[in-house]
Scaffold this active site. Structure first.
Site, PDB file in Angstrom:
ATOM      1  CG  ASP A  38      -1.416 -13.532  -3.648  1.00  0.00           C
ATOM      2  OD1 ASP A  38      -1.216 -12.604  -4.431  1.00  0.00           O
ATOM      3  OD2 ASP A  38      -2.210 -13.443  -2.681  1.00  0.00           O
ATOM      4  CG  ASP A  40      -1.262  -7.444  -1.295  1.00  0.00           C
ATOM      5  OD1 ASP A  40      -0.625  -6.936  -0.368  1.00  0.00           O
ATOM      6  OD2 ASP A  40      -1.224  -7.016  -2.468  1.00  0.00           O
TER       7      ASP A  40
HETATM    8  P1  TMP Z   1      -2.026  -9.830  -4.564  1.00  0.00           P
HETATM    9  O1  TMP Z   1      -2.012 -10.401  -5.955  1.00  0.00           O
HETATM   10  O2  TMP Z   1      -0.640  -9.667  -3.991  1.00  0.00           O
HETATM   11  O3  TMP Z   1      -2.923 -10.558  -3.633  1.00  0.00           O
HETATM   12  O4  TMP Z   1      -2.601  -8.306  -4.691  1.00  0.00           O
HETATM   13  C1  TMP Z   1      -3.882  -7.999  -5.084  1.00  0.00           C
HETATM   14  C2  TMP Z   1      -4.744  -7.443  -3.991  1.00  0.00           C
HETATM   15  O5  TMP Z   1      -4.686  -6.017  -3.990  1.00  0.00           O
HETATM   16  C3  TMP Z   1      -6.200  -7.798  -4.250  1.00  0.00           C
HETATM   17  O6  TMP Z   1      -6.697  -8.612  -3.206  1.00  0.00           O
HETATM   18  C4  TMP Z   1      -6.922  -6.459  -4.257  1.00  0.00           C
HETATM   19  C5  TMP Z   1      -5.961  -5.504  -3.630  1.00  0.00           C
HETATM   20  N1  TMP Z   1      -6.103  -4.093  -4.079  1.00  0.00           N
HETATM   21  C6  TMP Z   1      -6.283  -3.120  -3.115  1.00  0.00           C
HETATM   22  O7  TMP Z   1      -6.352  -3.425  -1.918  1.00  0.00           O
HETATM   23  N2  TMP Z   1      -6.406  -1.802  -3.512  1.00  0.00           N
HETATM   24  C7  TMP Z   1      -6.340  -1.425  -4.829  1.00  0.00           C
HETATM   25  O8  TMP Z   1      -6.433  -0.230  -5.136  1.00  0.00           O
HETATM   26  C8  TMP Z   1      -6.138  -2.447  -5.807  1.00  0.00           C
HETATM   27  C9  TMP Z   1      -6.073  -2.073  -7.252  1.00  0.00           C
HETATM   28  C10 TMP Z   1      -6.008  -3.763  -5.381  1.00  0.00           C
HETATM   29 MG    MG Z   2      -3.830 -12.009  -2.534  1.00  0.00          MG
END
Ligand code: TMP
Ligand code: MG
Length: 289
Positions: A38, A40
């Site tokens: 992953d 974030d």
């Molecule tokens: P990931 O799959 O790379 O972890 O990304 C998803 C992350 O993005 C999840 O933890 C929620 C975050 N997110 C935001 O911070 N702001 C937003 O507007 C959206 C739709 C998701």
């Molecule tokens: Mg994540």
């Protein structure tokens, strides 16, 4: 066996099982290994100097290309839906439609902002995006050992790529599956491409990318890195899987979520902002080279 597995951040429900998986993967050889991660809050830090670090979406939310009104609306979405994302008292089935709602609303707002493609690099450069300590070692080590790294993210592909490009680690062994922006002929954001990837449909996203997994069909041993229970399905497209070692970063709401993380991840890293453990495991799997 791997000294870093005794670090204070490391929790395992069944250390013996972890050892067995590691031994089986070592025996099979690093040419049978692939890494699926992953982005974030897994490859990037959750916090730095006591301050939260941005996700791909947050990098845009906080940038100068977005109007103040829109920033407010995006912040409101975050304040509404993030607590739902990490609420351990609700089931995934219950959260799923709400997560689709969050992503859909956020993407609609971003599209209204007429974001220019050629300014994204500046936005990322000016942001507080931060990869976890040890990222250089991880990316370089995987590249040197020709081990494929799939970054599978419900974030924004264009932003994510820019973060790793600016960090100098977007090596040819890295493949990204994520939400990509669609720009019009003048380079202005007009939509997001393809099927939406949100936090709880990575299985469907994986199954849409059979070509990638077909190419890697001899790599039947998987190291999976995630920070959400939704990340556990990222390897569902892997063919003929023999072993999988799942490492989960538990960043937030530790007490409430620890048990469910221990039940689903082989190794849980509690409030660990580094890639020390994944790096130690990769070194072990490549014969400490
Ligand atoms: P990931 O799959 O790379 O972890 O990304 C998803 C992350 O993005 C999840 O933890 C929620 C975050 N997110 C935001 O911070 N702001 C937003 O507007 C959206 C739709 C998701
Ligand atoms: Mg994540």
């Amino acid at each position: 066996m791997i000294p870093q597995l005794t670090n204070s951040s490391v929790c395992m429900r069944d250390p013996q099982r972890v050892q067995e998986i590691l031994e089986a993967m070592l025996k099979a050889g690093s040419n049978t290994v692939q890494v699926i991660s992953d982005f974030d809050m897994t490859l990037t830090r959750f916090a730095y100097n006591g301050k939260r670090c941005p996700t791909c979406h947050n990098i845009l939310d906080n940038c100068k290309l977005i109007s103040n009104d829109c920033k407010e609306e995006l912040k409101e979405l975050l304040n509404t839906y993030y607590p739902i994302e990490i609420d351990s008292s609700r089931s995934i089935a219950d959260k799923l439609p709400l997560m689709v709602e969050w992503w859909t609303k956020a993407h609609e707002l971003l599209v209204q902002q007429k974001i220019k493609k050629d300014l994204l690099a500046i936005v990322v450069r000016d942001s507080d995006a931060r990869l976890r300590d040890g990222y250089q070692l991880l990316f370089d080590h995987l590249y040197e050992h020709k081990i494929p790294l799939l970054i599978f993210s419900a974030g924004i592909g264009d932003i994510l790529e820019e973060v790793i490009r600016q960090a100098g680690v977007f090596h040819p062994n890295v493949k990204v599956i994520s939400n990509y922006m669609d720009f019009d002929e003048s380079g202005v954001l007009r939509a997001f491409k393809g099927e939406l990837i949100h936090i709880y449909n990575k299985r469907e996203g994986a199954l849409l990318n059979t070509d990638h997994f077909q190419e890697l069909r001899t790599r039947t041993n998987v190291l999976l890195l995630g920070d959400s229970l939704g990340d556990l399905t990222m390897a569902d497209g892997v063919q003929d899987m023999e072993n999988i070692l799942k490492i989960g970063f538990l960043n937030d709401k530790v007490d409430e979520r620890k048990q469910s993380y221990l039940d689903s991840y082989d190794i849980v890293l509690v409030k660990d902002e580094t890639l020390e453990v994944p790096n130690a495991i990769m070194r072990y799997l490549t014969g400490n080279k």
